[in-house]
Write an enzyme that holds these catalytic residues in place. Structure first.
Site, PDB file in Angstrom:
ATOM      1  N   TYR A   1       0.994  -1.089  -0.002  1.00  0.00           N
ATOM      2  CA  TYR A   1       0.102   0.123   0.006  1.00  0.00           C
ATOM      3  C   TYR A   1       0.922   1.290   0.012  1.00  0.00           C
ATOM      4  CZ  TYR A   1      -3.513   3.529   1.100  1.00  0.00           C
ATOM      5  OH  TYR A   1      -4.550   4.388   1.152  1.00  0.00           O
TER       6      TYR A   1
ATOM      7  N   GLU B   1     -15.080   3.122   4.570  1.00  0.00           N
ATOM      8  CA  GLU B   1     -15.197   1.470   4.426  1.00  0.00           C
ATOM      9  C   GLU B   1     -13.773   0.977   4.145  1.00  0.00           C
ATOM     10  OE1 GLU B   1     -18.082   0.246   1.423  1.00  0.00           O
ATOM     11  OE2 GLU B   1     -19.787   1.420   2.490  1.00  0.00           O
ATOM     12  N   PHE B   2     -12.804   1.849   3.983  1.00  0.00           N
ATOM     13  CA  PHE B   2     -11.312   1.514   3.896  1.00  0.00           C
ATOM     14  C   PHE B   2     -10.746   0.370   4.605  1.00  0.00           C
ATOM     15  CE2 PHE B   2      -6.984   2.212   4.849  1.00  0.00           C
ATOM     16  CZ  PHE B   2      -6.295   2.187   3.499  1.00  0.00           C
TER      17      PHE B   2
HETATM   18  P1  NDP Z   1     -13.750   3.188   0.612  1.00  0.00           P
HETATM   19  O1  NDP Z   1     -13.562   1.928   0.768  1.00  0.00           O
HETATM   20  O2  NDP Z   1     -14.871   3.891   1.525  1.00  0.00           O
HETATM   21  O3  NDP Z   1     -13.881   3.751  -0.914  1.00  0.00           O
HETATM   22  C1  NDP Z   1     -13.191   3.556  -1.783  1.00  0.00           C
HETATM   23  C2  NDP Z   1     -13.787   3.764  -3.426  1.00  0.00           C
HETATM   24  O4  NDP Z   1     -12.787   3.268  -4.397  1.00  0.00           O
HETATM   25  C3  NDP Z   1     -15.157   2.957  -3.490  1.00  0.00           C
HETATM   26  O5  NDP Z   1     -16.037   3.972  -4.000  1.00  0.00           O
HETATM   27  C4  NDP Z   1     -14.595   1.824  -4.375  1.00  0.00           C
HETATM   28  O6  NDP Z   1     -15.837   1.529  -5.268  1.00  0.00           O
HETATM   29  C5  NDP Z   1     -13.478   2.400  -5.231  1.00  0.00           C
HETATM   30  N1  NDP Z   1     -12.810   1.677  -5.848  1.00  0.00           N
HETATM   31  C6  NDP Z   1     -11.947   0.574  -5.324  1.00  0.00           C
HETATM   32  N2  NDP Z   1     -11.340  -0.227  -6.017  1.00  0.00           N
HETATM   33  C7  NDP Z   1     -12.034   0.066  -7.486  1.00  0.00           C
HETATM   34  C8  NDP Z   1     -11.694  -0.297  -8.636  1.00  0.00           C
HETATM   35  N3  NDP Z   1     -10.881  -1.092  -8.976  1.00  0.00           N
HETATM   36  N4  NDP Z   1     -12.380   0.296  -9.829  1.00  0.00           N
HETATM   37  C9  NDP Z   1     -13.099   1.292  -9.264  1.00  0.00           C
HETATM   38  N5  NDP Z   1     -13.484   1.898  -8.259  1.00  0.00           N
HETATM   39  C10 NDP Z   1     -12.624   1.370  -7.041  1.00  0.00           C
HETATM   40  O7  NDP Z   1     -12.582   3.852   0.938  1.00  0.00           O
HETATM   41  P2  NDP Z   1     -12.042   5.527   1.313  1.00  0.00           P
HETATM   42  O8  NDP Z   1     -13.101   6.513   0.598  1.00  0.00           O
HETATM   43  O9  NDP Z   1     -11.426   5.712   2.418  1.00  0.00           O
HETATM   44  O10 NDP Z   1     -10.648   5.629   0.363  1.00  0.00           O
HETATM   45  C11 NDP Z   1     -10.826   6.584  -0.821  1.00  0.00           C
HETATM   46  C12 NDP Z   1      -9.300   6.748  -1.412  1.00  0.00           C
HETATM   47  O11 NDP Z   1      -8.765   7.309  -0.028  1.00  0.00           O
HETATM   48  C13 NDP Z   1      -8.421   5.818  -1.806  1.00  0.00           C
HETATM   49  O12 NDP Z   1      -7.559   6.132  -2.683  1.00  0.00           O
HETATM   50  C14 NDP Z   1      -7.671   5.413  -0.169  1.00  0.00           C
HETATM   51  O13 NDP Z   1      -6.456   4.716  -0.356  1.00  0.00           O
HETATM   52  C15 NDP Z   1      -7.315   6.812   0.393  1.00  0.00           C
HETATM   53  N6  NDP Z   1      -7.001   7.090   1.528  1.00  0.00           N
HETATM   54  C16 NDP Z   1      -8.012   6.586   2.556  1.00  0.00           C
HETATM   55  C17 NDP Z   1      -7.774   6.875   3.912  1.00  0.00           C
HETATM   56  C18 NDP Z   1      -8.559   6.294   4.939  1.00  0.00           C
HETATM   57  O14 NDP Z   1      -8.117   6.220   6.214  1.00  0.00           O
HETATM   58  N7  NDP Z   1      -9.737   5.960   4.813  1.00  0.00           N
HETATM   59  C19 NDP Z   1      -6.612   7.686   4.422  1.00  0.00           C
HETATM   60  C20 NDP Z   1      -5.794   8.172   3.289  1.00  0.00           C
HETATM   61  C21 NDP Z   1      -6.200   7.767   1.875  1.00  0.00           C
HETATM   62  P3  NDP Z   1     -16.295   0.299  -5.804  1.00  0.00           P
HETATM   63  O15 NDP Z   1     -16.109  -0.705  -4.816  1.00  0.00           O
HETATM   64  O16 NDP Z   1     -17.775   0.478  -5.879  1.00  0.00           O
HETATM   65  O17 NDP Z   1     -15.682   0.072  -6.984  1.00  0.00           O
HETATM   66  C1  8X3 Z   2      -4.781   5.434   4.894  1.00  0.00           C
HETATM   67  C2  8X3 Z   2      -3.932   5.767   6.004  1.00  0.00           C
HETATM   68  O1  8X3 Z   2      -2.374   5.222   7.581  1.00  0.00           O
HETATM   69  O2  8X3 Z   2      -4.030   3.375   6.977  1.00  0.00           O
HETATM   70  O3  8X3 Z   2      -4.378   5.651   3.507  1.00  0.00           O
HETATM   71  O4  8X3 Z   2      -2.285   4.088   5.535  1.00  0.00           O
HETATM   72  S1  8X3 Z   2      -2.954   4.637   6.470  1.00  0.00           S
END
Ligand code: NDP
Ligand code: 8X3
Length: 261
Positions: free
Chosen positions: A163, A199-200
Protein backbone atom coordinates in the site's frame (compact mmCIF):
# COMPACT_ATOMS: atom_id res chain seq x y z
CA UNK A 1 -17.89 41.24 -3.25
CA UNK A 2 -17.62 39.30 0.05
CA UNK A 3 -15.12 36.46 -0.20
CA UNK A 4 -17.86 33.84 0.44
CA UNK A 5 -19.81 35.09 -2.55
CA UNK A 6 -16.63 35.03 -4.65
CA UNK A 7 -15.96 31.42 -3.67
CA UNK A 8 -19.58 30.42 -4.42
CA UNK A 9 -19.45 32.08 -7.80
CA UNK A 10 -16.30 30.14 -8.65
CA UNK A 11 -17.73 26.83 -7.58
CA UNK A 12 -21.02 26.93 -9.51
CA UNK A 13 -21.76 24.95 -12.67
CA UNK A 14 -18.46 23.14 -13.06
CA UNK A 15 -18.38 19.55 -14.27
CA UNK A 16 -16.56 17.26 -11.89
CA UNK A 17 -15.66 13.59 -12.40
CA UNK A 18 -15.09 11.68 -9.15
CA UNK A 19 -13.76 8.12 -9.16
CA UNK A 20 -14.69 5.78 -6.32
CA UNK A 21 -17.89 7.66 -5.50
CA UNK A 22 -19.81 4.63 -4.22
CA UNK A 23 -18.43 5.06 -0.71
CA UNK A 24 -16.29 7.10 1.69
CA UNK A 25 -14.36 10.13 0.43
CA UNK A 26 -15.59 9.88 -3.17
CA UNK A 27 -19.24 9.91 -2.16
CA UNK A 28 -18.69 12.83 0.25
CA UNK A 29 -16.70 14.73 -2.39
CA UNK A 30 -19.45 14.24 -5.00
CA UNK A 31 -22.05 15.42 -2.47
CA UNK A 32 -19.95 18.47 -1.59
CA UNK A 33 -19.56 19.52 -5.23
CA UNK A 34 -23.26 18.94 -5.86
CA UNK A 35 -24.10 21.11 -2.84
CA UNK A 36 -22.03 23.90 -4.43
CA UNK A 37 -24.07 23.68 -7.62
CA UNK A 38 -21.56 21.70 -9.67
CA UNK A 39 -22.58 18.82 -11.98
CA UNK A 40 -20.96 15.51 -11.19
CA UNK A 41 -20.01 12.33 -13.00
CA UNK A 42 -19.73 9.57 -10.42
CA UNK A 43 -17.80 6.36 -11.02
CA UNK A 44 -17.10 3.09 -9.23
CA UNK A 45 -17.81 -0.59 -9.81
CA UNK A 46 -21.03 -0.89 -7.79
CA UNK A 47 -23.55 0.52 -10.25
CA UNK A 48 -26.53 0.11 -7.88
CA UNK A 49 -24.85 2.53 -5.46
CA UNK A 50 -24.02 4.92 -8.31
CA UNK A 51 -27.64 4.97 -9.51
CA UNK A 52 -28.85 5.64 -5.97
CA UNK A 53 -26.28 8.43 -5.55
CA UNK A 54 -27.28 10.08 -8.84
CA UNK A 55 -30.93 10.06 -7.72
CA UNK A 56 -30.07 11.58 -4.33
CA UNK A 57 -27.72 14.23 -5.74
CA UNK A 58 -30.33 15.36 -8.26
CA UNK A 59 -33.21 15.40 -5.79
CA UNK A 60 -31.34 16.99 -2.84
CA UNK A 61 -29.25 19.52 -4.70
CA UNK A 62 -31.15 20.03 -7.97
CA UNK A 63 -28.03 19.42 -10.04
CA UNK A 64 -27.36 17.06 -12.94
CA UNK A 65 -25.46 13.90 -12.09
CA UNK A 66 -24.30 11.03 -14.30
CA UNK A 67 -23.35 7.47 -13.31
CA UNK A 68 -20.42 5.92 -15.19
CA UNK A 69 -19.59 2.48 -13.78
CA UNK A 70 -16.20 0.92 -14.56
CA UNK A 71 -13.27 -0.83 -12.93
CA UNK A 72 -10.25 1.51 -12.98
CA UNK A 73 -7.92 -1.50 -13.40
CA UNK A 74 -9.46 -2.41 -16.76
CA UNK A 75 -7.91 -0.11 -19.34
CA UNK A 76 -10.41 -0.97 -22.09
CA UNK A 77 -13.35 -0.57 -19.73
CA UNK A 78 -12.05 2.85 -18.65
CA UNK A 79 -11.64 4.03 -22.26
CA UNK A 80 -14.97 2.58 -23.36
CA UNK A 81 -16.86 4.14 -20.43
CA UNK A 82 -15.37 7.58 -21.01
CA UNK A 83 -16.13 7.27 -24.74
CA UNK A 84 -19.83 6.72 -23.96
CA UNK A 85 -20.19 10.05 -22.13
CA UNK A 86 -22.86 12.09 -23.92
CA UNK A 87 -21.81 15.35 -25.60
CA UNK A 88 -23.22 17.44 -22.73
CA UNK A 89 -20.78 15.75 -20.34
CA UNK A 90 -17.67 15.91 -22.51
CA UNK A 91 -16.11 19.01 -20.98
CA UNK A 92 -14.69 18.33 -17.54
CA UNK A 93 -13.39 21.01 -15.16
CA UNK A 94 -12.19 18.81 -12.29
CA UNK A 95 -11.07 15.19 -12.15
CA UNK A 96 -10.81 13.68 -8.67
CA UNK A 97 -8.78 10.45 -8.75
CA UNK A 98 -10.01 8.96 -5.50
CA UNK A 99 -10.74 5.27 -6.21
CA UNK A 100 -8.28 3.13 -4.31
CA UNK A 101 -7.76 0.61 -1.57
CA UNK A 102 -5.44 -1.14 0.82
CA UNK A 103 -5.49 -4.92 1.16
CA UNK A 104 -3.91 -6.63 4.14
CA UNK A 105 -1.38 -5.48 6.71
CA UNK A 106 1.36 -8.06 6.98
CA UNK A 107 5.13 -8.27 7.06
CA UNK A 108 6.70 -8.14 3.61
CA UNK A 109 7.40 -11.89 3.55
CA UNK A 110 3.81 -12.76 4.52
CA UNK A 111 1.89 -10.24 2.39
CA UNK A 112 -0.24 -11.59 -0.44
CA UNK A 113 1.32 -11.00 -3.84
CA UNK A 114 -2.16 -10.93 -5.38
CA UNK A 115 -3.03 -8.10 -2.99
CA UNK A 116 0.10 -6.21 -4.07
CA UNK A 117 -1.04 -6.57 -7.69
CA UNK A 118 -4.53 -5.32 -6.88
CA UNK A 119 -3.26 -2.29 -4.95
CA UNK A 120 -0.74 -1.26 -7.58
CA UNK A 121 -3.19 -1.89 -10.43
CA UNK A 122 -5.87 0.20 -8.70
CA UNK A 123 -3.97 2.96 -6.92
CA UNK A 124 -1.33 3.62 -9.56
CA UNK A 125 -2.23 2.21 -12.98
CA UNK A 126 -5.93 2.97 -12.41
CA UNK A 127 -5.12 6.65 -11.89
CA UNK A 128 -2.93 6.64 -15.02
CA UNK A 129 -5.64 4.99 -17.16
CA UNK A 130 -8.44 7.26 -15.93
CA UNK A 131 -6.37 10.43 -16.28
CA UNK A 132 -5.26 9.56 -19.82
CA UNK A 133 -8.85 8.79 -20.83
CA UNK A 134 -10.29 11.97 -19.26
CA UNK A 135 -7.45 14.31 -20.29
CA UNK A 136 -8.85 15.08 -23.77
CA UNK A 137 -12.08 16.23 -22.07
CA UNK A 138 -10.35 18.30 -19.38
CA UNK A 139 -10.59 22.08 -19.83
CA UNK A 140 -7.33 23.63 -21.10
CA UNK A 141 -6.46 25.98 -19.55
CA UNK A 142 -8.33 25.78 -16.27
CA UNK A 143 -8.74 22.05 -15.66
CA UNK A 144 -7.82 20.67 -12.26
CA UNK A 145 -6.77 17.15 -11.25
CA UNK A 146 -6.95 16.14 -7.59
CA UNK A 147 -5.23 12.89 -6.68
CA UNK A 148 -6.16 11.35 -3.33
CA UNK A 149 -2.89 10.02 -1.96
CA UNK A 150 -2.24 9.20 1.68
CA UNK A 151 0.19 9.77 4.52
CA UNK A 152 1.24 6.25 3.45
CA UNK A 153 2.66 7.99 0.36
CA UNK A 154 4.80 10.28 2.51
CA UNK A 155 6.24 7.81 5.05
CA UNK A 156 6.34 4.03 5.06
CA UNK A 157 5.14 2.14 8.11
CA UNK A 158 5.70 -1.44 9.25
CA UNK A 159 3.49 -3.92 7.34
CA UNK A 160 2.42 -1.19 4.94
CA UNK A 161 4.66 -2.47 2.09
CA UNK A 162 2.42 -2.76 -1.00
CA UNK A 163 0.00 0.00 0.00
CA UNK A 164 2.80 2.42 0.93
CA UNK A 165 4.57 1.63 -2.36
CA UNK A 166 1.38 2.36 -4.30
CA UNK A 167 0.76 5.69 -2.56
CA UNK A 168 4.42 6.75 -2.91
CA UNK A 169 4.11 5.99 -6.62
CA UNK A 170 0.93 8.06 -6.76
CA UNK A 171 2.74 10.95 -5.06
CA UNK A 172 5.40 10.76 -7.76
CA UNK A 173 2.68 10.62 -10.41
CA UNK A 174 1.04 13.77 -9.03
CA UNK A 175 4.35 15.63 -9.27
CA UNK A 176 4.96 14.26 -12.73
CA UNK A 177 1.48 15.22 -13.96
CA UNK A 178 1.96 18.74 -12.53
CA UNK A 179 5.19 19.13 -14.51
CA UNK A 180 3.88 17.64 -17.77
CA UNK A 181 0.51 19.37 -17.74
CA UNK A 182 1.89 22.80 -16.89
CA UNK A 183 1.85 23.83 -20.54
CA UNK A 184 -1.90 23.11 -20.73
CA UNK A 185 -2.73 25.27 -17.69
CA UNK A 186 -3.97 22.26 -15.74
CA UNK A 187 -3.58 22.35 -11.98
CA UNK A 188 -2.62 19.15 -10.13
CA UNK A 189 -3.14 18.80 -6.39
CA UNK A 190 -2.17 15.85 -4.19
CA UNK A 191 -4.34 15.42 -1.09
CA UNK A 192 -2.84 13.07 1.51
CA UNK A 193 -5.17 12.14 4.38
CA UNK A 194 -4.29 10.23 7.52
CA UNK A 195 -6.63 7.79 9.25
CA UNK A 196 -10.24 8.39 8.22
CA UNK A 197 -13.26 6.30 9.09
CA UNK A 198 -14.83 4.96 5.88
CA UNK A 199 -15.15 1.46 4.41
CA UNK A 200 -11.37 1.57 3.89
CA UNK A 201 -10.40 -0.66 6.84
CA UNK A 202 -13.27 -3.07 6.23
CA UNK A 203 -11.89 -3.54 2.71
CA UNK A 204 -8.30 -3.72 3.98
CA UNK A 205 -9.18 -6.43 6.50
CA UNK A 206 -11.43 -8.26 4.03
CA UNK A 207 -14.71 -7.81 5.88
CA UNK A 208 -13.39 -8.33 9.44
CA UNK A 209 -15.51 -5.66 11.16
CA UNK A 210 -13.81 -5.93 14.57
CA UNK A 211 -10.32 -5.53 13.09
CA UNK A 212 -11.60 -2.55 11.09
CA UNK A 213 -13.28 -0.95 14.13
CA UNK A 214 -10.06 -1.32 16.17
CA UNK A 215 -8.29 1.03 13.74
CA UNK A 216 -10.55 3.89 14.82
CA UNK A 217 -10.94 3.04 18.53
CA UNK A 218 -10.03 5.61 21.18
CA UNK A 219 -9.68 8.78 19.10
CA UNK A 220 -11.64 10.86 16.63
CA UNK A 221 -10.45 9.96 13.16
CA UNK A 222 -11.04 12.14 10.10
CA UNK A 223 -14.43 11.71 8.45
CA UNK A 224 -15.13 11.56 4.73
CA UNK A 225 -16.69 15.03 5.07
CA UNK A 226 -13.43 16.41 6.48
CA UNK A 227 -11.60 15.22 3.38
CA UNK A 228 -14.36 16.61 1.13
CA UNK A 229 -13.84 20.01 2.84
CA UNK A 230 -10.16 19.92 1.91
CA UNK A 231 -10.88 19.00 -1.71
CA UNK A 232 -13.48 21.76 -1.92
CA UNK A 233 -10.97 24.27 -0.55
CA UNK A 234 -8.20 23.18 -2.93
CA UNK A 235 -10.49 23.47 -5.97
CA UNK A 236 -11.96 26.82 -4.88
CA UNK A 237 -8.81 28.94 -4.98
CA UNK A 238 -8.43 31.58 -7.71
CA UNK A 239 -7.39 30.11 -11.09
CA UNK A 240 -3.77 31.34 -10.81
CA UNK A 241 -3.30 29.52 -7.46
CA UNK A 242 -2.43 25.82 -7.32
CA UNK A 243 -2.19 24.00 -4.01
CA UNK A 244 0.41 21.41 -4.94
CA UNK A 245 0.25 19.13 -1.97
CA UNK A 246 -1.66 18.91 1.26
CA UNK A 247 -1.31 16.45 4.15
CA UNK A 248 -4.28 16.29 6.50
CA UNK A 249 -4.61 14.21 9.66
CA UNK A 250 -6.97 14.27 12.60
CA UNK A 251 -5.69 16.15 15.63
CA UNK A 252 -4.89 12.87 17.41
CA UNK A 253 -2.49 11.82 14.65
CA UNK A 254 0.90 13.42 13.97
CA UNK A 255 1.95 11.06 11.17
CA UNK A 256 2.02 7.34 10.38
CA UNK A 257 3.88 6.64 13.65
CA UNK A 258 2.31 8.85 16.32
CA UNK A 259 -1.37 8.41 17.14
CA UNK A 260 -2.73 9.42 20.53
CA UNK A 261 -5.64 7.18 21.64
P1 NDP B 1 -13.75 3.33 0.65
O1 NDP B 1 -13.46 1.88 0.68
O2 NDP B 1 -14.86 3.85 1.49
O3 NDP B 1 -13.97 3.81 -0.87
C1 NDP B 1 -13.14 3.35 -1.89
C2 NDP B 1 -13.76 3.68 -3.24
O4 NDP B 1 -12.87 3.25 -4.27
C3 NDP B 1 -15.09 2.98 -3.46
O5 NDP B 1 -16.00 3.87 -4.04
C4 NDP B 1 -14.73 1.87 -4.45
O6 NDP B 1 -15.83 1.65 -5.33
C5 NDP B 1 -13.59 2.52 -5.24
N1 NDP B 1 -12.75 1.51 -5.87
C6 NDP B 1 -11.93 0.61 -5.28
N2 NDP B 1 -11.39 -0.20 -6.20
C7 NDP B 1 -11.89 0.20 -7.41
C8 NDP B 1 -11.74 -0.24 -8.74
N3 NDP B 1 -10.93 -1.28 -9.04
N4 NDP B 1 -12.39 0.38 -9.74
C9 NDP B 1 -13.20 1.43 -9.45
N5 NDP B 1 -13.40 1.91 -8.21
C10 NDP B 1 -12.76 1.29 -7.21
O7 NDP B 1 -12.38 4.05 1.08
P2 NDP B 1 -11.98 5.60 1.22
O8 NDP B 1 -13.07 6.48 0.82
O9 NDP B 1 -11.40 5.75 2.56
O10 NDP B 1 -10.78 5.65 0.18
C11 NDP B 1 -10.75 6.54 -0.92
C12 NDP B 1 -9.30 6.83 -1.25
O11 NDP B 1 -8.67 7.48 -0.15
C13 NDP B 1 -8.44 5.61 -1.55
O12 NDP B 1 -7.58 5.94 -2.62
C14 NDP B 1 -7.66 5.40 -0.26
O13 NDP B 1 -6.43 4.75 -0.50
C15 NDP B 1 -7.46 6.83 0.17
N6 NDP B 1 -7.18 7.05 1.58
C16 NDP B 1 -8.01 6.56 2.57
C17 NDP B 1 -7.72 6.85 3.90
C18 NDP B 1 -8.54 6.31 5.02
O14 NDP B 1 -8.02 6.20 6.15
N7 NDP B 1 -9.82 6.01 4.82
C19 NDP B 1 -6.59 7.71 4.27
C20 NDP B 1 -5.81 8.16 3.15
C21 NDP B 1 -6.11 7.86 1.88
P3 NDP B 1 -16.35 0.21 -5.81
O15 NDP B 1 -15.96 -0.79 -4.76
O16 NDP B 1 -17.82 0.41 -5.98
O17 NDP B 1 -15.65 0.00 -7.10
C1 8X3 C 1 -4.85 5.30 4.73
C2 8X3 C 1 -4.13 5.79 5.93
O1 8X3 C 1 -2.38 5.20 7.68
O2 8X3 C 1 -3.89 3.42 6.98
O3 8X3 C 1 -4.22 5.69 3.56
O4 8X3 C 1 -2.15 4.16 5.53
S1 8X3 C 1 -3.09 4.60 6.53
Amino acid sequence: MPSDAKQNQQTMNRTVLVTGATSGFGKAIAERFAASGDRVIVTGRRSDRLEELVKNLSSHHGIEAYALPFDVRDRSAVNEAVATLPEAWRSVDILVNNAGLALGRDYFEDASIDDWDTMLDTNVKGVMYVTRAVLPLLRKPGGHIVNIGSIAGKEVYEKGNGYCASKHALDALSKSMRADLLRHGIRVTGVHPGAAETEFSLVRFKGDASQAAAVYAGYQALSADDVADVVQYCTGTPPHVCINDIVVTCTAQANSFYLHR
